[in-house]
Design a protein around this motif. Structure first.
Motif, PDB file in Angstrom:
ATOM      1  N   ALA A  92      36.582 -60.335 -79.567  1.00  0.00           N
ATOM      2  CA  ALA A  92      36.588 -59.094 -78.784  1.00  0.00           C
ATOM      3  C   ALA A  92      35.183 -58.523 -78.630  1.00  0.00           C
ATOM      4  N   THR A  93      34.403 -58.523 -79.712  1.00  0.00           N
ATOM      5  CA  THR A  93      33.069 -57.919 -79.668  1.00  0.00           C
ATOM      6  C   THR A  93      32.098 -58.736 -78.830  1.00  0.00           C
ATOM      7  N   LEU A  94      32.014 -60.039 -79.112  1.00  0.00           N
ATOM      8  CA  LEU A  94      31.083 -60.879 -78.361  1.00  0.00           C
ATOM      9  C   LEU A  94      31.511 -61.009 -76.904  1.00  0.00           C
ATOM     10  N   GLY A  95      32.817 -61.074 -76.666  1.00  0.00           N
ATOM     11  CA  GLY A  95      33.293 -61.135 -75.285  1.00  0.00           C
ATOM     12  C   GLY A  95      32.964 -59.873 -74.515  1.00  0.00           C
ATOM     13  N   THR A  96      33.063 -58.716 -75.174  1.00  0.00           N
ATOM     14  CA  THR A  96      32.722 -57.456 -74.514  1.00  0.00           C
ATOM     15  C   THR A  96      31.231 -57.386 -74.206  1.00  0.00           C
ATOM     16  N   LEU A  97      30.389 -57.790 -75.160  1.00  0.00           N
ATOM     17  CA  LEU A  97      28.938 -57.767 -74.934  1.00  0.00           C
ATOM     18  C   LEU A  97      28.545 -58.711 -73.802  1.00  0.00           C
ATOM     19  N   LEU A  98      29.133 -59.907 -73.792  1.00  0.00           N
ATOM     20  CA  LEU A  98      28.820 -60.855 -72.719  1.00  0.00           C
ATOM     21  C   LEU A  98      29.327 -60.341 -71.381  1.00  0.00           C
ATOM     22  N   GLY A  99      30.521 -59.773 -71.367  1.00  0.00           N
ATOM     23  CA  GLY A  99      31.052 -59.215 -70.128  1.00  0.00           C
ATOM     24  C   GLY A  99      30.207 -58.065 -69.615  1.00  0.00           C
ATOM     25  N   MET A 100      29.714 -57.222 -70.517  1.00  0.00           N
ATOM     26  CA  MET A 100      28.853 -56.106 -70.112  1.00  0.00           C
ATOM     27  C   MET A 100      27.547 -56.622 -69.514  1.00  0.00           C
ATOM     28  N   ALA A 101      26.955 -57.649 -70.144  1.00  0.00           N
ATOM     29  CA  ALA A 101      25.704 -58.208 -69.624  1.00  0.00           C
ATOM     30  C   ALA A 101      25.886 -58.815 -68.233  1.00  0.00           C
ATOM     31  N   LEU A 102      27.048 -59.418 -67.982  1.00  0.00           N
ATOM     32  CA  LEU A 102      27.312 -60.007 -66.671  1.00  0.00           C
ATOM     33  C   LEU A 102      27.752 -58.961 -65.646  1.00  0.00           C
ATOM     34  N   ALA A 103      28.392 -57.892 -66.120  1.00  0.00           N
ATOM     35  CA  ALA A 103      28.935 -56.894 -65.202  1.00  0.00           C
ATOM     36  C   ALA A 103      27.862 -55.970 -64.636  1.00  0.00           C
ATOM     37  N   LEU A 104      26.820 -55.694 -65.395  1.00  0.00           N
ATOM     38  CA  LEU A 104      25.791 -54.759 -64.924  1.00  0.00           C
ATOM     39  C   LEU A 104      25.106 -55.232 -63.645  1.00  0.00           C
ATOM     40  N   PRO A 105      24.608 -56.480 -63.570  1.00  0.00           N
ATOM     41  CA  PRO A 105      24.026 -56.921 -62.294  1.00  0.00           C
ATOM     42  C   PRO A 105      25.025 -56.889 -61.141  1.00  0.00           C
ATOM     43  N   VAL A 106      26.264 -57.256 -61.428  1.00  0.00           N
ATOM     44  CA  VAL A 106      27.290 -57.219 -60.380  1.00  0.00           C
ATOM     45  C   VAL A 106      27.514 -55.786 -59.907  1.00  0.00           C
ATOM     46  N   ALA A 107      27.479 -54.822 -60.828  1.00  0.00           N
ATOM     47  CA  ALA A 107      27.678 -53.424 -60.459  1.00  0.00           C
ATOM     48  C   ALA A 107      26.547 -52.923 -59.566  1.00  0.00           C
ATOM     49  N   PHE A 108      25.321 -53.276 -59.885  1.00  0.00           N
ATOM     50  CA  PHE A 108      24.193 -52.864 -59.046  1.00  0.00           C
ATOM     51  C   PHE A 108      24.260 -53.506 -57.663  1.00  0.00           C
ATOM     52  N   LEU A 109      24.758 -54.734 -57.603  1.00  0.00           N
ATOM     53  CA  LEU A 109      24.899 -55.392 -56.304  1.00  0.00           C
ATOM     54  C   LEU A 109      26.058 -54.824 -55.500  1.00  0.00           C
ATOM     55  N   ALA A 110      27.045 -54.237 -56.171  1.00  0.00           N
ATOM     56  CA  ALA A 110      28.218 -53.704 -55.478  1.00  0.00           C
ATOM     57  C   ALA A 110      28.033 -52.262 -55.031  1.00  0.00           C
ATOM     58  N   ALA A 111      27.162 -51.512 -55.694  1.00  0.00           N
ATOM     59  CA  ALA A 111      26.956 -50.102 -55.336  1.00  0.00           C
ATOM     60  C   ALA A 111      26.197 -49.998 -54.012  1.00  0.00           C
ATOM     61  N   ARG A 112      26.625 -49.092 -53.160  1.00  0.00           N
ATOM     62  CA  ARG A 112      26.015 -48.950 -51.842  1.00  0.00           C
ATOM     63  C   ARG A 112      24.554 -48.527 -51.909  1.00  0.00           C
ATOM     64  N   ASN A 113      24.208 -47.726 -52.895  1.00  0.00           N
ATOM     65  CA  ASN A 113      22.846 -47.196 -52.956  1.00  0.00           C
ATOM     66  C   ASN A 113      21.870 -48.088 -53.718  1.00  0.00           C
ATOM     67  N   THR A 114      22.342 -49.225 -54.248  1.00  0.00           N
ATOM     68  CA  THR A 114      21.433 -50.145 -54.939  1.00  0.00           C
ATOM     69  C   THR A 114      21.541 -51.585 -54.457  1.00  0.00           C
ATOM     70  N   THR A 115      22.549 -51.907 -53.686  1.00  0.00           N
ATOM     71  CA  THR A 115      22.707 -53.288 -53.227  1.00  0.00           C
ATOM     72  C   THR A 115      21.629 -53.646 -52.211  1.00  0.00           C
ATOM     73  N   PRO A 116      21.114 -54.870 -52.240  1.00  0.00           N
ATOM     74  CA  PRO A 116      20.126 -55.265 -51.236  1.00  0.00           C
ATOM     75  C   PRO A 116      20.710 -55.458 -49.846  1.00  0.00           C
ATOM     76  N   ARG A 119      26.192 -55.470 -46.050  1.00  0.00           N
ATOM     77  CA  ARG A 119      27.046 -56.330 -45.230  1.00  0.00           C
ATOM     78  C   ARG A 119      27.364 -57.661 -45.895  1.00  0.00           C
ATOM     79  N   PHE A 120      26.422 -58.225 -46.664  1.00  0.00           N
ATOM     80  CA  PHE A 120      26.636 -59.566 -47.199  1.00  0.00           C
ATOM     81  C   PHE A 120      26.750 -59.587 -48.726  1.00  0.00           C
ATOM     82  N   VAL A 121      25.789 -58.980 -49.420  1.00  0.00           N
ATOM     83  CA  VAL A 121      25.765 -59.062 -50.881  1.00  0.00           C
ATOM     84  C   VAL A 121      26.875 -58.217 -51.493  1.00  0.00           C
TER      85      VAL A 121
END
Length: 277
Positions: A92-116, A119-121
């Protein structure tokens, strides 16, 4: 002699009266209830088509029989579940840490005010989030056990893949709701895009990240207890073995251990959230 006093006014006569709904709305509501009841009736018939009602009526007696077999718990079995329970916490702990590390870049790419690219990303990032949330961790574990083989590693990765969607969704929504004035203030100093994220966006979203990660860790403890049923390590391996051999006192002890762990994680999460948020 005619009276000099004016006659009292006649009361107003009207046939209008207040209605909560119009006639059309009442008819539509009635039809909606009829269709809803028909749908529930049809669904009940589909669900119970293959039901053997003799088993259903015999269920109370079976519950009483199994309950009697489960008591008292096999306390001598406690030493054998310490290591699997520790594996469950690590999953549970290591899976959460790994998921958090992978989720942060995805979140920045999904947010309208930070995505490059809106339309595509952004659609690709949202697809990753939706895909992660739509597949249960047990299904991820089944796939990963077939690929990586049984063990803790498959459990950690399955928890991480499930956590990406949960953490990523809440984080990109938090990023979109940040105070734009702070971002503009940092940008006016000539800061780069990375510096803006580090000094304007990250401080505003850090409390959300802490709260979401703790909440997800609490959920992952529950989910990791059953991953062993498909060979992904943890206390679920012992639980499957006990169920397979009908060792009900051992099953009781394992369930009590899981309950105690979940209660402890709830208490710990509440304490940490109170300190951080």
């Amino acid at each position: 002699m005619a009276s000099s006093f004016p006659s009292p006014p006649e009361p107003l006569r009207t046939s209008a009266f207040w209605r909560k709904r119009s006639v059309k709305q009442e008819v539509l509501l009635f039809m909606a209830w009829v269709l809803g009841l028909a749908l529930v009736s049809w669904a009940f018939q589909v669900m119970t088509k293959d039901t053997i009602w003799a088993f259903v009526t015999d269920a109370p007696r079976q519950v009483q029989d199994v309950g009697a077999r489960m008591l008292p718990p096999d306390w001598g079995f406690a030493r054998e579940i310490v290591q699997p329970m520790w594996e469950t916490l690590n999953i549970a702990t290591l899976g959460t840490l790994l998921g958090m590390a992978l989720a942060l870049p995805v979140a920045f790419l999904a947010a309208r005010n930070t995505t490059p690219s809106v339309r595509f990303v952004r659609p690709l990032a949202l697809l990753v989030i939706v895909g992660s949330r739509s597949i249960n961790s047990l299904i991820w574990a089944l796939l990963l056990v077939a690929i990586l083989g049984p063990g803790v590693l498959a459990g950690i990765i399955s928890i991480a893949l499930r956590s990406i969607g949960f953490i990523g969704k809440l984080m990109y929504e938090a990023i979109e709701e940040i105070d734009a004035k702070q971002v503009e203030a940092i940008e006016s100093t000539g800061a780069s895009r990375v510096q803006v994220m580090a000094w304007a966006i990250a401080p505003q979203t850090a409390p959300t990240l802490a709260g979401v990660s703790l909440f997800r860790w609490d959920i992952n403890i529950r989910e990791s207890t059953v991953l062993g049923l498909v060979g992904a390590g943890g206390i679920g391996v012992k639980l499957e073995a006990a169920l397979g051999t009908l060792a009900w006192p051992k099953v009781t002890l394992i369930l009590l251990a899981i309950l105690a762990t979940v209660v402890l994680s709830e208490w710990l999460t509440a304490k940490v959230r109170k300190k951080l948020i």
